[in-house]
Write an enzyme that holds these catalytic residues in place. Structure first.
Site, PDB file in Angstrom:
ATOM      1  CG  ASP A  24      -0.191  -0.033   2.538  1.00  0.00           C
ATOM      2  OD1 ASP A  24       1.046  -0.236   2.520  1.00  0.00           O
ATOM      3  OD2 ASP A  24      -0.842   0.140   3.580  1.00  0.00           O
ATOM      4  CE  LYS A  31       0.696   3.844  16.838  1.00  0.00           C
ATOM      5  NZ  LYS A  31      -0.747   3.572  16.976  1.00  0.00           N
ATOM      6  CG  ASP A  67       0.405   5.227   4.746  1.00  0.00           C
ATOM      7  OD1 ASP A  67      -0.664   4.814   5.210  1.00  0.00           O
ATOM      8  OD2 ASP A  67       0.919   6.320   5.072  1.00  0.00           O
TER       9      ASP A  67
END
Length: 347
Positions: A106, A157, A217
């Protein structure tokens, strides 16, 4: 060298575009993203492709068949249940007995594959990960490296004070086949959260390839529009289109009334018909066999093939999917238009 595409995602955030279409099959300038990426690989002499599918696999196989029409050899492996990124790679183990590449299905990037392969060989690593730089890495998995270009840590993250790195995984890898022995079979496995940290723990060398200037993406309808805007503005080149040299591409088979106003960066495909006093652009794509009625405006939008935009209609910052008919004098802003509905999107 062979390449594996992880093409099994459900494309949930890209809905409604992916309601009936696998995410790698979403068209970029009129061709599926997966086809665009396969075309790019061919330029680097990679012509054996394995497609790992899960969501609506028959649509991918029907389109690409054995790959002969693209000048490549395509094999397929299908997951009955999602196996995660590493699980899908493990599932394809029988296809690979030498150095191979893996691509998330993707993404669109400008990575120089030949240069990355040479870098991997020079480093003598078990794996090489292409990375890209982002301004705010807190929404991603961050990669930290040493002065020799080898990974020292993965942080998922992180908060701003938890890492000084702004490098994230670009979803393009080169692996030695023995890496497959480190992935358990028969269950879901994440390469980012499980496999890579395990490899570091065991002392394997994982190299960082940091020469990616464009990466995106295909995550949301907003990003889908951004990819086309970036192509039209010459930020990234795709296929035969270089909008740095020619900021408009208008097919010779298009029928355009002399009073039509074509503004800025625009792509107009085969057999497109545009009625008098219409306005097209800037940053607009009209794919093959579409038509735009008298006085209509299509601005900052991507119109797929076999679409009819009615006279006087206005479409701004939107995606119009194949076979749609847009009503006369209607107005659509920041929307995805399917055959029966208009879906607002955050852009």
């Amino acid at each position: 060298m062979k390449a594996l595409f992880l093409a099994g995602g459900f494309g949930t955030r890209l809905k409604p575009i992916t309601d009936d279409l696998p995410k790698p099959m979403v068209p970029i300038m009129g061709k599926p993203l997966l086809e665009r990426n396969i075309e790019s690989l061919k330029k680097h002499d990679i012509d054996e492709i394995v497609l790992s599918t899960c969501y609506k696999p028959h649509k991918i196989k029907k389109y690409f068949e054995d790959g002969r029409k693209l000048g490549v050899k395509i094999s397929y492996i299908t997951e009955d249940i999602p196996l995660g990124t590493a699980g899908a790679i493990k599932n394809a183990q029988n296809f690979f007995d030498d150095t191979f590449m893996v691509f998330n299905g993707d993404i669109l990037s400008d990575i120089n594959i030949t240069d990355m392969i040479n870098f991997h060989k020079e480093k003598g690593a078990l794996a090489t990960i292409a990375v890209t730089q982002v301004d705010n890495p807190s929404a991603y998995g961050v990669i930290e490296k040493d002065e020799n270009g080898f990974i020292t840590a993965f942080k998922e993250k992180p908060k701003p004070h938890e890492s000084s790195s702004n490098l994230i995984n670009a979803g393009v890898y080169i692996f030695e086949p023995q890496l497959l022995n480190e992935i358990p079979s028969g269950r879901e496995v994440s390469i980012e959260r499980e496999t890579y940290p395990l490899l570091l723990q065991k002392g394997y060398k994982i190299a960082v390839y940091n020469k990616c200037s464009y990466w995106l993406d295909l995550g949301t309808p907003g990003k889908y529009l951004k990819i086309h805007k970036d192509i039209l503005e010459g930020i990234v080149q795709i296929g035969e289109y270089n909008f740095n040299k020619n900021y408009q591409h208008i097919s010779k088979t298009a029928k355009i009334s002399s009073s039509v106003k074509v503004v800025g960066h625009v792509y107009i495909g085969e057999n497109v018909e545009i009625g008098s006093n219409a306005v097209i652009g800037p940053n607009t794509v009209l794919c093959d066999n579409s038509s735009v009625g008298m006085g209509a405006k299509v601005i900052g939008s991507v119109v797929w093939d076999n679409v009819h935009v009615g006279a006087g209609a206005t479409i701004v910052n939107s995606v119009v999917m194949s076979n749609c008919k847009v009503d006369r004098n209607s107005e659509e802003y920041n929307s995805v238009l399917t055959q029966n509905y208009s879906h607002p999107i955050a852009v």
